[in-house]
Design an enzyme around this catalytic site. Structure first.
Site, PDB file in Angstrom:
ATOM      1  CG  ASP A   1      74.127  54.071  86.201  1.00 54.92           C
ATOM      2  OD1 ASP A   1      73.433  54.739  87.659  1.00 54.92           O
ATOM      3  OD2 ASP A   1      74.626  54.495  85.998  1.00 54.92           O
TER       4      ASP A   1
ATOM      5  CG  ASP B   1      78.617  55.276  83.946  1.00 56.52           C
ATOM      6  OD1 ASP B   1      78.909  55.992  83.356  1.00 56.52           O
ATOM      7  OD2 ASP B   1      77.950  55.010  84.510  1.00 56.52           O
TER       8      ASP B   1
ATOM      9  CG  ASP C   1      77.126  53.046  88.906  1.00 57.61           C
ATOM     10  OD1 ASP C   1      76.043  53.322  89.838  1.00 57.61           O
ATOM     11  OD2 ASP C   1      77.439  53.464  87.520  1.00 57.61           O
TER      12      ASP C   1
END
Length: 652
Positions: free
Chosen positions: A355, A549, A553
């Site tokens: 990410d 995080d 996600d």
């Protein structure tokens, strides 16, 4: 209030598990309690004080009346050293679990006593007990690296009631209560600082040794240690929902998921043990029937030697211990692995997906550039932007208000309106101000000269006149580039970035970091679709890991072969869903986790190959009468001890 943690080395065969259960009980400690070396060594000293004179004066003792002197020394030594093994073998036989290592040892040593090989019988039990001691020491060392996490469990909270402080259990504190943390005390619950500032030690949670400065309005987590000033904290989470409680739960359950190698050994032991027993029986019974001059006593002795040599304790002890060492070694470096199966999976990872915000970048937006036009100045533009964004909770709005730094009068802003997907419109001091994307300017038909600006850009217009733009940037983490380079050096085939941010920013960051490919402007469900494609392209034997995080996600972390979460500032949902939690929030820890996994796998297979090779050699020597019971002791306990010492390298 301390919590007892059960972190046994997992993955032993059923027989080995039962043995250890009883072994621990008999020694007045279990793997969940404190290991006391003094309590373990004392019985060994007593046994050795009986055994050593017995070996030195064996001939004289043997020549006493009915060898009574020999029995008086060796039988107590045998019972002291082997009682737990005999008792466990008896219990397992009653439960129908006949073929295990304790059965092999009991039959072999009782048989040795029957043919009057008392020193050898005691030697087997004694050296097995010494091997068990080394195993306990190794497990204790492995656990101590994880135990630092458990020590941060807060014992009490100072709750403020009607101006007075009362010491209570953290479990009784409710959301909204005010707690006071003095210098040197652990922060007992997650909360927001409402008074005071200080430095906090976050090492137990993040592995970082440098204290962090915290101020009014900032969030602090349970388990941090207050170093300097007095802090008043408004509790935002119940104790069971706090970061430290969740981390403790992760550590305690780390043993529940076995690696494929451990499962293989469990199955192997199930078939191996009966084969050994029936082979030994054949060695004892058949040669005297078919070989001229063969005596029953000689071949029974060889069969007993074969039983001792074949004992699989070196494997069933050292393999789970190797994985346990890997999990412990990772914890020392701020990487929490929820089970040895995930260490195994990391070995096959060929695609690593990140990410962006909060993972590769710090997730902290800052104003980096202000460009004013058409008669407006920079300060005026920033002031207008801060006021028009005053009702927004978006991180970008927050960064603009932080850059402005002055108090905003709510009466200055009227007719506030969010235009979904475009920006904001409001009246600021009787002027109509719009702030948002380039698309908003086109929608409102406002003339401006530049549509292609890099980064996150907020355009402003006042009474339909273009006023300029503000550039917001999210800073890259210091080790982000190093993380990608390290993965490529390790042979990872593909690095990918998935982000909800725009194409221009995604392209810029991917280029800066050297990431192979990226996808931008993704919604959470589109991230799942993207990872599905990557999973199918990873190949039959390849694995995909995703590192994120945010709460958005969590679905992607769950879908990856190995899901990783940034545990320092990551969302609870991401941490709970992840297989591995990186407590330092450092992307470079991904490569470190893979490195630990590879080292652990190497050590485990070294133990398997070494133990099987040595045992095969000594089994052959035992059948042909070359190996005595002493060689059998080395092959059994010696191999186990060497494998244990090798397994502890996973900690380093």
């Amino acid at each position: 209030m301390k919590q007892k943690v059960h972190l046994e080395s997992s993955g032993c065969s059923n027989c080995e598990h039962d043995h250890h259960e009883n072994h621990n009980h008999d020694h007045d400690h279990d793997h969940g309690g404190e290991f006391n070396l003094k309590n373990e060594v004392l019985p060994l000293v007593v046994i050795l004080s009986l055994y050593a004179p017995g070996v030195i004066f064996e001939n004289q003792l043997h020549n006493t009346f009915y060898s009574i002197g020999e029995y008086l020394l060796f039988i107590p030594a045998y019972l002291l050293s082997g009682w737990s093994v005999l008792k466990t073998a008896g219990r397992n036989i009653l439960k129908g679990k006949v073929f295990d290592e304790t059965f092999l040892m009991a039959v072999a040593t009782l048989g040795a006593i029957a043919i009057h090989k008392l020193p050898e019988a005691v030697g087997v039990m004694l050296f097995y007990k010494i091997g068990e001691l080394f195993q306990d020491i190794a497990v204790s060392r492995s656990r101590n690296s994880i135990k630092a996490l458990l020590e941060v469990r807060p014992d009490y909270a100072n709750i403020q009631i009607e101006g007075e402080l009362k010491k209570v259990s953290p479990e009784t504190v409710k959301i909204g209560d005010i707690i006071v943390v003095k210098p040197g005390e652990k922060i007992p619950l997650d909360g927001e600082i409402i008074d005071g500032n200080s430095q906090v030690d976050t090492s137990a949670l993040t592995g970082e040794s440098v204290p962090r400065t915290v101020r009014l309005g900032e969030t602090v987590l349970a388990g941090m240690i207050n170093k300097m000033g007095v802090l008043s904290i408004k509790v935002t989470k119940l104790f069971d929902e706090s970061s430290i409680a969740k981390i403790l739960d992760l550590v305690q359950n780390a043993k529940s998921k076995k690696a494929e190698t451990e499962k293989f050994i469990t199955k192997f032991a199930r078939y191996y043990t009966p084969i050994v027993v029936f082979t030994s029986l054949a060695v004892a019974l058949l040669p005297p029937l078919f070989i001229s001059g063969a005596t029953s006593s000689e071949w029974v002795y060889r069969a007993l030697i074969l039983l001792v040599i074949s004992c699989p304790c070196g494997l069933v002890i050292s393999i789970p211990l190797g994985y346990f060492g890997g999990v412990g070694g990772a914890a020392k470096r701020g990487i929490l692995v929820k089970g040895s199966t995930f260490l195994d999976s990391l070995n096959a990872v060929n695609t690593v997906i990140f990410d962006k915000t909060g993972t590769l970048t710090k997730g902290v937006f800052q104003v980096v550039k202000i460009v004013a036009q058409n008669g407006f100045n920079e300060q005026e533009l920033l002031q207008l932007a801060a006021k028009v964004e005053s009702h927004s909770n978006h991180p970008i709005a927050q960064s603009i208000r932080n850059a402005y730094g002055e108090k905003i009068d709510a009466l200055d802003v009227r007719d506030y309106e969010e235009i979904a997907g475009y920006g904001i419109r409001a009246k600021v001091e009787n002027r109509v101000v719009i702030a948002g994307s380039d698309r908003l300017l086109h929608r409102e038909k406002i003339t401006h000269d530049n549509c292609q600006l890099e980064g996150t850009v907020i355009h402003l217009a006042v009474d339909n006149i273009y006023a300029g733009y503000i550039v917001i940037a999210d800073e890259l983490k210091e080790d982000a580039r190093h993380a990608i380079q390290a993965l490529k050096r390790m042979g990872v085939e593909k690095t990918v970035m998935l982000t909800g941010d725009n194409q221009a920013i995604a392209s810029q960051i991917a280029q800066q970091l050297g990431i192979d490919t990226y996808e931008a402007e993704l919604l959470p469900e589109e991230k799942v679709n993207a990872i599905e494609k990557l999973l199918s392209s990873a190949g039959k034997h390849g694995k995909v890991t995703f590192i994120g995080d945010g709460i958005n996600d969590a679905p992607v972390i769950a879908r990856a072969d190995v899901g990783m979460a940034m545990g320092g500032l990551g969302s609870d949902a991401a941490i709970e869903t992840a297989d591995i939690v990186i407590m330092t929030d450092a992307p470079s820890k991904v490569a470190e986790a893979i490195q630990i996994a590879r080292k652990t796998r190497k050590i485990v297979w070294q133990n398997i190959g070494f133990a099987l090779a040595i045992k095969a050699v000594f089994i052959g020597l035992g059948i042909f009468g070359i190996a005595t019971m002493w060689e059998a002791v080395f092959a059994d306990v010696g191999v186990a001890m060497l494998a244990i010492f090798n397994a502890t390298r996973a900690m380093k």
